[in-house]
Write an enzyme that holds these catalytic residues in place. Structure first.
Site, short mmCIF file in Angstrom:
data_model
loop_
_atom_site.label_atom_id
_atom_site.label_comp_id
_atom_site.label_asym_id
_atom_site.label_seq_id
_atom_site.Cartn_x
_atom_site.Cartn_y
_atom_site.Cartn_z
N ASP A 1 0.85 -1.20 0.00
CA ASP A 1 0.00 0.00 0.00
C ASP A 1 0.88 1.25 0.00
OD1 ASP A 1 -2.36 -1.40 0.04
OD2 ASP A 1 -2.60 -1.32 2.20
N ARG B 1 -2.12 -1.21 -8.34
CA ARG B 1 -3.44 -0.72 -7.94
C ARG B 1 -3.41 0.80 -8.12
NH1 ARG B 1 -4.11 -1.27 -2.00
NH2 ARG B 1 -4.79 -3.41 -2.33
N HIS C 1 -14.78 3.70 -5.74
CA HIS C 1 -16.21 3.51 -5.57
C HIS C 1 -16.99 4.43 -6.51
CE1 HIS C 1 -14.80 2.48 -1.28
NE2 HIS C 1 -15.01 1.37 -1.93
#
Length: 302
Positions: free
Chosen positions: A130, A179, A222
């Site tokens: 991350d 990502r 999202h």
């Protein structure tokens, strides 16, 4: 906009973080954190798999200030990979370098990461590093480069679209499983876009850039408008569904997650777990202040 900096400030409060460990999953956190143990995480992932969703689990850990804490976190990550293999769930691992000692000693962090990625390699799994705040960005990419010399297909990272450097980093990381996200930290105008439209535009741009290079791309958002644009772009460019996936956080937009699966896309859910949930939860409130109702309900039930 007023609440966001407040929640980001609270996310770094060590006193509240220690208190949160004693409270358990209060303040509504249980709606977005899978539990506190590896078994809790595996049960949650199994339930997601039954719905056609895949997952990545993250053993939450912040404010690591000693070698002992970093080694403990490392061992927990290794045990998590073993649990994934033992249970047979479809899932990989996400982690932060600071929880493995990056702020203690760079070499300590690298050796801890090497053990974790080595375990993932042996078990046929994958580890996602991350991305944290800008101060840790280059350090993260440097460690990634060193790890990929030994384990080229077992480790990837995250690029944040709100940083000016994002497009250059994506270019440098062609061929790497990335990502791509908009970005969750508060950064100054010297290094990051401040306007939402600029961030959104750059986000879509780096997604297309990485996909066009033939690289595997995880689109973590999202934002249904971005998702629809990615779907249309891939159809127009003839990019196979096997070259990318969508990712969302556990506890958010569940119906959209399941709809994406029904359309034949890979949908990966980011599943955090552990006692060190406080900082993660505060950042989620910063991203979506309307979710403060989670916290209010949680406090009332305490």
């Amino acid at each position: 906009m007023v609440l966001k900096p407040m929640f980001l400030y609270l996310s770094k409060n060590k006193v509240l973080n220690r208190g949160a460990k004693r409270w358990g999953l209060k303040m509504g956190a249980k709606q977005v954190v899978a539990g506190v143990t590896i078994d809790d995480a595996m049960r949650t992932v199994s339930e997601l798999n039954e719905k056609g969703l895949v997952a990545t689990v993250d053993h939450l850990g912040e404010f690591i200030t000693s070698r002992e804490e970093a080694i403990e976190s490392t061992n927990y990550c290794i045990e998590t990979l073993k649990a994934i293999s033992k249970t047979g769930v479809t899932c990989n691992l996400s982690l932060k370098l600071t929880q493995l000692g990056l702020d203690v000693e760079r070499e300590l962090c690298y050796e801890n990461m090497r053990k974790i990625v080595g375990t993932a390699y042996e078990l046929g799994n994958f580890v996602r590093i991350d991305m944290e705040d800008y101060a840790h960005c280059q350090q993260t990419l440097d460690i990634l480069a060193d790890l990929r010399k030994e384990f080229p297909n077992s480790v990837g990272t995250v690029i944040q679209a709100y940083l000016y450097r994002a497009a250059e980093d994506v270019s440098d990381l062609q061929g790497v499983n990335l990502r791509l996200v908009k970005g969750a930290y508060k950064e100054p105008s010297e290094v990051a876009f401040q306007d939402k439209k600029d961030v959104d535009d750059n986000y879509l741009s780096i997604i297309k850039q990485h996909l066009r290079s033939g690289s595997y791309t995880a689109i973590a958002t999202h934002d249904h408008m971005i998702i629809d644009k990615v779907k249309s772009f891939c159809e127009e460019e003839g990019i196979a569904k096997s070259q990318f996936e969508f990712q969302m956080l556990y506890g958010f937009r569940k119906e959209l997650q399941e709809q994406i699966v029904k359309e034949g896309y890979t949908m990966r859910v980011y599943v955090p777990y552990g006692t060190d949930w406080y900082g993660y939860f505060m950042r989620r409130l910063a991203e979506r202040p309307q979710n403060v109702s989670f916290a209010i309900r949680g406090l009332l039930s305490k």
